[in-house]
Design a protein around this motif. Structure first.
Motif, mmCIF file in Angstrom:
data_model
loop_
_atom_site.group_PDB
_atom_site.id
_atom_site.type_symbol
_atom_site.label_atom_id
_atom_site.label_comp_id
_atom_site.label_asym_id
_atom_site.label_seq_id
_atom_site.Cartn_x
_atom_site.Cartn_y
_atom_site.Cartn_z
ATOM 1 N N VAL A 52 0.848 -1.187 0.000
ATOM 2 C CA VAL A 52 0.000 0.000 0.000
ATOM 3 C C VAL A 52 0.885 1.239 0.000
ATOM 4 C CG1 VAL A 52 -1.766 1.294 1.261
ATOM 5 C CG2 VAL A 52 -1.810 -1.219 1.254
ATOM 6 N N PHE A 53 0.543 2.181 -0.847
ATOM 7 C CA PHE A 53 1.226 3.469 -0.919
ATOM 8 C C PHE A 53 0.179 4.544 -0.631
ATOM 9 C CE2 PHE A 53 3.581 0.487 -3.436
ATOM 10 C CZ PHE A 53 4.899 0.728 -3.056
ATOM 11 N N ASN A 54 0.209 5.079 0.567
ATOM 12 C CA ASN A 54 -0.749 6.113 0.972
ATOM 13 C C ASN A 54 -0.266 7.488 0.540
ATOM 14 O OD1 ASN A 54 -2.576 4.412 2.328
ATOM 15 N ND2 ASN A 54 -1.258 4.381 4.124
ATOM 16 N N ALA A 55 -1.216 8.332 0.223
ATOM 17 C CA ALA A 55 -0.921 9.749 -0.012
ATOM 18 C C ALA A 55 -1.269 10.493 1.273
ATOM 19 C CB ALA A 55 -1.758 10.281 -1.168
ATOM 20 N N PRO A 74 0.091 8.764 -8.947
ATOM 21 C CA PRO A 74 1.229 8.153 -8.260
ATOM 22 C C PRO A 74 2.104 9.181 -7.549
ATOM 23 C CG PRO A 74 0.994 7.246 -10.454
ATOM 24 C CD PRO A 74 0.006 8.366 -10.342
ATOM 25 N N GLY A 75 2.288 10.340 -8.165
ATOM 26 C CA GLY A 75 3.124 11.376 -7.569
ATOM 27 C C GLY A 75 2.560 11.989 -6.302
ATOM 28 N N ALA A 76 1.271 11.750 -6.032
ATOM 29 C CA ALA A 76 0.678 12.224 -4.784
ATOM 30 C C ALA A 76 1.056 11.311 -3.620
ATOM 31 C CB ALA A 76 -0.845 12.306 -4.915
ATOM 32 N N THR A 77 1.608 10.132 -3.941
ATOM 33 C CA THR A 77 2.068 9.185 -2.924
ATOM 34 C C THR A 77 3.592 9.121 -2.983
ATOM 35 O OG1 THR A 77 2.174 7.188 -4.297
ATOM 36 C CG2 THR A 77 0.002 7.807 -3.437
ATOM 37 N N LEU A 78 4.179 8.256 -2.200
ATOM 38 C CA LEU A 78 5.630 8.039 -2.271
ATOM 39 C C LEU A 78 6.003 7.009 -3.334
ATOM 40 C CD1 LEU A 78 6.799 8.071 1.454
ATOM 41 C CD2 LEU A 78 7.174 9.798 -0.302
#
Length: 155
Positions: A25-28, A79-83
Motif C-alpha cells: 500500500v502506498f498512501n498519499a 502516483p506522484g501524490a504518494t511516495l
C-alpha cells in the motif's frame, strides 16, 4: 569531502519491478479540500458547470453544497501524490491507463485519504505492468472513489 551527487539524494531506497509485492500500500497524505482548491481546479479544467461553484444551484438540485470535481478527486490518486515514484526511482516508463468509479460526493471541507494498493504484477520483455487499486476515503471512512491504475516499469 566527497562531491555531492544529486542522483544519490533519495527519500527512500529505490526499488525495481521485481522488488514490488502484491498487497503493498502506498498512501498519499490526507488533504482537506477547500473552496480555493475547487476554484483552482475549475479554472484549470475549464469545467464551469454551476454544480461545482454555485451554492444556490447545488442546493436546488439536491446537493448539500457545491460538488468538488470528480476529476480533481481522481487526481489525488496520481502516483506522484504518494511516495510510489520515490520507491520506484528511475524505472517508471509510462502511466498506461486508469479506471475510476465515483461513489459519494465530495464537498469543500471534506478531508480525503487517497491510497494505491498493488493488485497485479505482470512481467514482460524488458518492462512490467503494475496494476494498483486506487481508493479515496473521506473523514467519515466512506469510500468516495475507487478504480485501478496501470503503470509500465523497466524490469
Amino acid at each position: 569531502m566527497a562531491a555531492f551527487d544529486p542522483g544519490t539524494h533519495t527519500v527512500v531506497p529505490a526499488r525495481r519491478f521485481a522488488d514490488l509485492r502484491v498487497g503493498e500500500v502506498f498512501n498519499a497524505p490526507s488533504r482537506t479540500v477547500t473552496d480555493a482548491h475547487a476554484a483552482a481546479f475549475q479554472t484549470v479544467s475549464a469545467d464551469n458547470h454551476p454544480i461545482h461553484y454555485d451554492q444556490v444551484y447545488a442546493r436546488a438540485h439536491g446537493h448539500a453544497a457545491p460538488v468538488v470535481h470528480g476529476l480533481q478527486v481522481l487526481a489525488f490518486t496520481a502516483p506522484g501524490a504518494t511516495l510510489f515514484p520515490q520507491y520506484i526511482g528511475d524505472v517508471f516508463v509510462a502511466f498506461a491507463g486508469l479506471s475510476a468509479e465515483f461513489h459519494r460526493e465530495v464537498h469543500a471541507g471534506d478531508t480525503l485519504y487517497p491510497s494505491l494498493t498493488i493488485i497485479g504484477l505482470e512481467p514482460g520483455d524488458g518492462t512490467g505492468v503494475v496494476t494498483a487499486r486506487a481508493a479515496v476515503h473521506n473523514q467519515r471512512g466512506e469510500l468516495v472513489l475507487s478504480g485501478e491504475h496501470r503503470y509500465v516499469l523497466k524490469l
